[in-house]
Design an enzyme around this catalytic site. Structure first.
Site, mmCIF file in Angstrom:
data_model
loop_
_atom_site.group_PDB
_atom_site.id
_atom_site.type_symbol
_atom_site.label_atom_id
_atom_site.label_comp_id
_atom_site.label_asym_id
_atom_site.label_seq_id
_atom_site.Cartn_x
_atom_site.Cartn_y
_atom_site.Cartn_z
ATOM 1 N N TYR A 1 0.839 -1.199 0.000
ATOM 2 C CA TYR A 1 0.000 0.000 0.000
ATOM 3 C C TYR A 1 0.873 1.249 0.000
ATOM 4 C CZ TYR A 1 0.723 1.014 5.006
ATOM 5 O OH TYR A 1 1.264 1.337 6.221
ATOM 6 N N CYS A 2 0.256 2.374 -0.345
ATOM 7 C CA CYS A 2 0.920 3.684 -0.309
ATOM 8 C C CYS A 2 -0.121 4.696 0.162
ATOM 9 C CB CYS A 2 1.524 4.031 -1.670
ATOM 10 S SG CYS A 2 0.320 4.162 -3.003
ATOM 11 N N ARG A 3 -0.081 5.902 -0.346
ATOM 12 C CA ARG A 3 -1.080 6.900 0.042
ATOM 13 C C ARG A 3 -2.388 6.686 -0.709
ATOM 14 N NH1 ARG A 3 -3.712 11.301 -1.099
ATOM 15 N NH2 ARG A 3 -2.878 11.506 -3.188
#
Length: 107
Positions: free
Chosen positions: A69-71
């Site tokens: 995941y990231c932003r």
């Protein structure tokens, strides 16, 4: 098991439930170190996108399920593509922390 097909269309919160039930799975946050320190999902390991090749040193077994995941999901999508090129067939982009509904950990 094909994680990408299994998790297609699910949001990050549902994917995290699958992660809990998946043996030997790892949660990888591909945001920068500063973003990670400002709040991340409990249990996540930080491997920034620009250093994603370092995944091989931390997780040498290519069959290991990696939940990325990231932003927003863009960088984790790029990380998924790179990890698949490296032979990680169970790497999957679960989206962005902006949609995460749980408590965050601050480092």
């Amino acid at each position: 098991m094909n994680l990408a097909k299994e998790l297609a269309g699910l949001d990050i919160n549902a994917c995290l439930e699958t992660l809990k039930a998946t043996e030997n799975a790892a949660l990888v946050d591909v945001r920068s170190e500063d973003e990670f320190a400002a709040g991340h999902i409990p249990g996540a390991v930080n491997i920034p996108l620009e250093r994603i090749d370092e995944t091989a040193a931390r997780y040498p077994e290519r069959m290991r399920p990696l939940f990325l995941y990231c932003r927003s999901g863009r960088r984790s999508g790029l990380a998924e593509s790179r990890l698949r090129e490296m032979g990680y067939i169970n790497a999957v982009n679960i989206g962005g922390i902006i949609d995460y509904e749980g408590e965050k950990v601050y480092a």
